[in-house]
Design a protein around this motif. Structure first.
Motif, mmCIF file in Angstrom:
data_model
loop_
_atom_site.group_PDB
_atom_site.id
_atom_site.type_symbol
_atom_site.label_atom_id
_atom_site.label_comp_id
_atom_site.label_asym_id
_atom_site.label_seq_id
_atom_site.Cartn_x
_atom_site.Cartn_y
_atom_site.Cartn_z
ATOM 1 N N ASN A 146 16.456 2.561 -11.206
ATOM 2 C CA ASN A 146 15.047 3.143 -11.565
ATOM 3 C C ASN A 146 14.075 2.857 -10.444
ATOM 4 O OD1 ASN A 146 16.271 3.664 -14.214
ATOM 5 N ND2 ASN A 146 15.502 1.694 -15.307
ATOM 6 N N THR A 147 14.390 2.462 -9.346
ATOM 7 C CA THR A 147 13.277 2.539 -8.387
ATOM 8 C C THR A 147 13.867 2.925 -6.964
ATOM 9 O OG1 THR A 147 12.036 0.775 -7.277
ATOM 10 C CG2 THR A 147 14.314 0.282 -7.352
ATOM 11 N N ASP A 148 13.150 3.480 -6.209
ATOM 12 C CA ASP A 148 13.307 4.144 -4.706
ATOM 13 C C ASP A 148 14.290 3.323 -4.045
ATOM 14 O OD1 ASP A 148 12.635 4.994 -1.873
ATOM 15 O OD2 ASP A 148 11.893 6.600 -3.439
ATOM 16 N N THR A 149 15.242 3.798 -3.639
ATOM 17 C CA THR A 149 16.168 3.255 -2.775
ATOM 18 C C THR A 149 15.690 2.830 -1.274
ATOM 19 O OG1 THR A 149 17.112 5.351 -1.874
ATOM 20 C CG2 THR A 149 18.089 4.059 -3.789
ATOM 21 N N ALA A 151 12.445 -3.518 1.653
ATOM 22 C CA ALA A 151 12.137 -4.619 1.378
ATOM 23 C C ALA A 151 13.235 -5.852 1.515
ATOM 24 C CB ALA A 151 11.817 -4.957 -0.141
ATOM 25 N N ASP A 152 14.376 -5.473 1.506
ATOM 26 C CA ASP A 152 15.405 -6.221 1.799
ATOM 27 C C ASP A 152 15.345 -6.510 3.390
ATOM 28 O OD1 ASP A 152 16.220 -6.532 -0.688
ATOM 29 O OD2 ASP A 152 17.831 -4.966 -0.452
ATOM 30 N N ARG A 198 8.764 5.755 -7.358
ATOM 31 C CA ARG A 198 8.402 4.610 -8.330
ATOM 32 C C ARG A 198 9.052 3.342 -7.510
ATOM 33 N NH1 ARG A 198 4.312 6.404 -10.753
ATOM 34 N NH2 ARG A 198 5.104 7.784 -12.324
ATOM 35 N N TYR A 199 8.431 2.329 -7.277
ATOM 36 C CA TYR A 199 9.216 1.279 -6.852
ATOM 37 C C TYR A 199 8.403 -0.215 -7.664
ATOM 38 C CZ TYR A 199 10.314 -3.188 -4.080
ATOM 39 O OH TYR A 199 10.625 -4.112 -3.684
ATOM 40 N N SER A 200 9.327 -0.887 -7.846
ATOM 41 C CA SER A 200 8.966 -2.220 -8.569
ATOM 42 C C SER A 200 10.116 -3.084 -8.176
ATOM 43 C CB SER A 200 8.932 -2.219 -10.002
ATOM 44 O OG SER A 200 8.633 -3.420 -10.635
ATOM 45 N N PRO A 201 9.918 -4.266 -7.772
ATOM 46 C CA PRO A 201 10.808 -5.251 -7.471
ATOM 47 C C PRO A 201 11.695 -5.887 -8.746
ATOM 48 C CG PRO A 201 8.595 -6.446 -7.075
ATOM 49 C CD PRO A 201 8.357 -4.823 -7.455
ATOM 50 N N LYS A 202 11.124 -5.740 -9.884
ATOM 51 C CA LYS A 202 11.421 -6.237 -11.075
ATOM 52 C C LYS A 202 12.495 -5.165 -11.577
ATOM 53 C CE LYS A 202 7.842 -7.415 -13.200
ATOM 54 N NZ LYS A 202 6.974 -7.755 -14.472
ATOM 55 N N ALA A 203 12.256 -3.877 -11.425
ATOM 56 C CA ALA A 203 12.914 -2.661 -12.109
ATOM 57 C C ALA A 203 14.383 -2.613 -11.539
ATOM 58 C CB ALA A 203 12.521 -1.586 -11.542
ATOM 59 N N ASN A 204 15.385 -2.251 -12.513
ATOM 60 C CA ASN A 204 16.752 -2.150 -12.365
ATOM 61 C C ASN A 204 16.743 -1.116 -10.996
ATOM 62 O OD1 ASN A 204 17.580 -3.570 -14.118
ATOM 63 N ND2 ASN A 204 17.661 -1.862 -15.818
ATOM 64 N N LEU A 209 0.834 -1.114 -0.090
ATOM 65 C CA LEU A 209 0.017 0.070 -0.021
ATOM 66 C C LEU A 209 0.826 1.289 0.027
ATOM 67 C CD1 LEU A 209 -2.654 1.483 0.024
ATOM 68 C CD2 LEU A 209 -2.734 1.002 2.440
ATOM 69 N N CYS A 210 1.997 1.290 0.780
ATOM 70 C CA CYS A 210 2.925 2.478 0.890
ATOM 71 C C CYS A 210 3.527 2.660 -0.611
ATOM 72 C CB CYS A 210 4.060 2.124 1.791
ATOM 73 S SG CYS A 210 3.524 2.325 3.459
ATOM 74 N N ALA A 211 3.737 1.444 -1.359
ATOM 75 C CA ALA A 211 4.085 1.746 -2.927
ATOM 76 C C ALA A 211 3.295 2.256 -3.631
ATOM 77 C CB ALA A 211 4.748 0.216 -3.129
ATOM 78 N N ILE A 212 1.886 1.806 -3.491
ATOM 79 C CA ILE A 212 0.867 2.294 -4.172
ATOM 80 C C ILE A 212 0.792 3.875 -4.200
ATOM 81 C CG2 ILE A 212 -1.471 2.118 -4.732
ATOM 82 C CD1 ILE A 212 -1.274 -0.800 -4.174
ATOM 83 N N VAL A 213 0.736 4.357 -2.869
ATOM 84 C CA VAL A 213 0.343 5.588 -2.330
ATOM 85 C C VAL A 213 1.363 6.406 -2.718
ATOM 86 C CG1 VAL A 213 0.342 7.220 -0.541
ATOM 87 C CG2 VAL A 213 -1.081 5.101 -0.254
#
Length: 157
Positions: free
Chosen positions: A125-128, A134-135, A116-122, A105-109
């Protein structure tokens, strides 16, 4: 300290209708149990004979969301929006843990404001912060993806 009506409402405010807070730890030792019981009545989770386990679970789940959203450094607006949506979600129906649903939900909001956050993204290209949390929570990328889709589906429904 005077109350500033233009400032944000703190996240530690009660989630119940009655905003009066009791602090039994500040009472004299012979009155602590009285004030603890009064605080339970006031919060709506205790009536003297039983506890409202549904309300207690709701408050616990909201505190998990608050914790994760703070770690992700969401803005006060994003936290309020996420909390509002989180309270409407049926966690049992979605089928994932509270921590994962909160993270999704935090990622969506946050996405609506450009984080932007996607587990598949480089990684570039995603929020650190999302990657770090997540880690640290040991979420598998595929599970995160499914949870984000499930939460988004619930919000759109």
């Amino acid at each position: 300290m005077p109350f500033d009506e233009l400032s944000e409402e703190p996240l530690v405010s009660p989630d119940t209708e009655n905003a009066t807070k009791f602090h039994p730890s500040e009472a004299p030792s012979e009155q602590k149990s009285y004030w603890k019981r009064l605080g339970g009545y006031n919060s709506g989770v205790y009536n003297g004979y039983w506890e409202d386990s549904t309300e207690i679970r709701r408050l616990d789940n909201l505190s998990v969301f608050d914790s994760i959203s703070s770690q992700l450094e969401l803005t006060p607006y994003q936290k309020r929006t996420g909390r509002m949506h989180f309270d409407d979600l049926n966690i049992r129906e979605i089928g994932y843990g509270v921590e994962l649903i909160s993270f999704a939900l935090c990622a969506i909001v946050a996405e609506k404001d450009g984080r932007r956050y996607s587990p598949k993204a480089n990684p570039e290209n995603t929020d650190t912060e999302f990657v770090r949390i997540a880690d640290s929570l040991d979420f598998r990328p595929r599970l995160i993806e499914r949870a984000i889709c499930a939460v988004r589906g619930e919000l759109d429904a």
